[in-house]
Design an enzyme around this catalytic site. Structure first.
Site, PDB file in Angstrom:
ATOM      1  N   SER A 138       0.855  -1.196   0.000  1.00 12.62           N
ATOM      2  CA  SER A 138       0.000   0.000   0.000  1.00 12.62           C
ATOM      3  C   SER A 138       0.890   1.246   0.000  1.00 12.62           C
ATOM      4  O   SER A 138       2.058   1.184   0.414  1.00 12.62           O
ATOM      5  CB  SER A 138      -0.857   0.008   1.263  1.00 12.62           C
ATOM      6  N   TYR A 151      -1.693  -1.193  10.478  1.00 11.30           N
ATOM      7  CA  TYR A 151      -1.881  -1.363   9.024  1.00 11.30           C
ATOM      8  C   TYR A 151      -0.633  -0.877   8.282  1.00 11.30           C
ATOM      9  O   TYR A 151      -0.102  -1.578   7.421  1.00 11.30           O
ATOM     10  CB  TYR A 151      -3.132  -0.598   8.575  1.00 11.30           C
TER      11      TYR A 151
END
Ligand code: NAP
Length: 254
Positions: A138, A151
């Site tokens: 990401s 995350y």
């Protein structure tokens, strides 16, 4: 790899994984698909069969090492995998776990789950001197931010692992790419109340990823302005980031 015929995708029951499954589905293609939810996983396998591919769907928890290894090996035995896309992942919004367990669930899925998916194939790819590994990280991998500590950490871990693996496997003719998307419209982002600049559809993201994999790009990071912003985030001093992220929403309950 320009024309992978046997493709294994985790997290194929939703969002980016489902869009990738549909993008690769065509006559002559074999798709090994998995997700958490049995009905959603069966539905995407059915949709891919309707597009002419051979497709099987399996509901499993990729954090379960033994189950995932057995599934990956069985898929490879049935139709030797050309391309593995380790895509399944969760955020605090989709971890489906109790408060206090969120960070551990994120790490178990996004880090252990990626290793559990890819590792069983590495000796097989090496021996065949052929294969491609795609790891979905990401743009959140480049710095830890408030509201996404675990995350960001999970995505940073698999980004670095994939980059190192690319070097390890190059001499065996095995390709490795790390994928760093910005905001994509999926169940993961559905509950976000904060602004999501340059939000794109899962289909557009899948198209960019497929093109980047065909070119064996080391890092497939998009959209470009958000990627440049992520790189700037690394370079900026901590006090500027501290000040900026006071405006970010608190999300993780870990
Ligand atoms: N959306 C974004 O803006 C964005 C941006 C950058 C990176 N990403 C990454 O892209 C990947 C796909 O996310 P998405 O946005 O498409 O989200 P999504 O729609 O929530 O899809 C996540 C997929 O992962 C599966 N999954 C989650 N935990 C699992 C587990 N323990 N075992 C097996 N499968 C599991 C889900 O299965 P079920 O459907 O059965 O629950 C689903 O198929 C993730 O790695 C995410 O971190 C997303």
């Amino acid at each position: 790899m320009r024309d992978p015929r046997s493709i294994l995708i985790t997290g194929a029951s939703s969002g980016i994984g489902a869009a990738l499954a549909r993008a690769y589905a065509a006559p002559g293609a074999t798709l090994h698909l998995s997700g958490r939810d049995a009905a959603r996983t069966a539905a995407i396998a059915e949709a891919c069969r309707a597009l002419g591919a051979y497709a099987d769907g399996r509901a499993l928890d990729i954090a379960d090492r033994a189950t995932t290894a057995a599934w990956v090996e069985a898929c490879d035995n049935a139709a030797p995998v050309d391309l593995v896309i380790a895509n399944a992942g969760v955020s605090s919004a989709t971890s489906g776990t109790a408060e206090g367990e969120v960070a551990r669930r994120i790490i178990a899925t996004n880090v252990d789950g990626v290793l559990n998916t890819v590792q069983p194939l590495i000796p097989r790819f090496r021996e065949r001197r052929r294969g491609q590994v795609a790891i979905v990280s990401s743009l959140a991998a480049f710095r830890g931010y408030r509201g996404g500590a675990a995350y960001c950490a999970s995505k940073a871990a698999v980004r670095a692992w994939g980059e190192g693996l690319r070097g390890d496997l190059a001499e065996y003719g095995v390709e490795v790419s790390v994928i760093c998307p910005g905001f994509v419209t999926t169940r993961m982002t559905a509950g976000n109340a904060h602004p999501m600049p340059l939000l794109m559809s899962a289909e557009r993201a899948a198209c960019i990823i497929k093109t980047g994999l065909a070119r064996d790009k080391a890092r497939i990071a998009f959209p470009l302005p958000m990627y440049l912003g992520a790189l700037l985030g690394i370079a900026l001093p901590g006090w500027i980031i501290d000040r900026a992220q006071r405006r970010f929403p608190l999300k993780e309950r870990d």
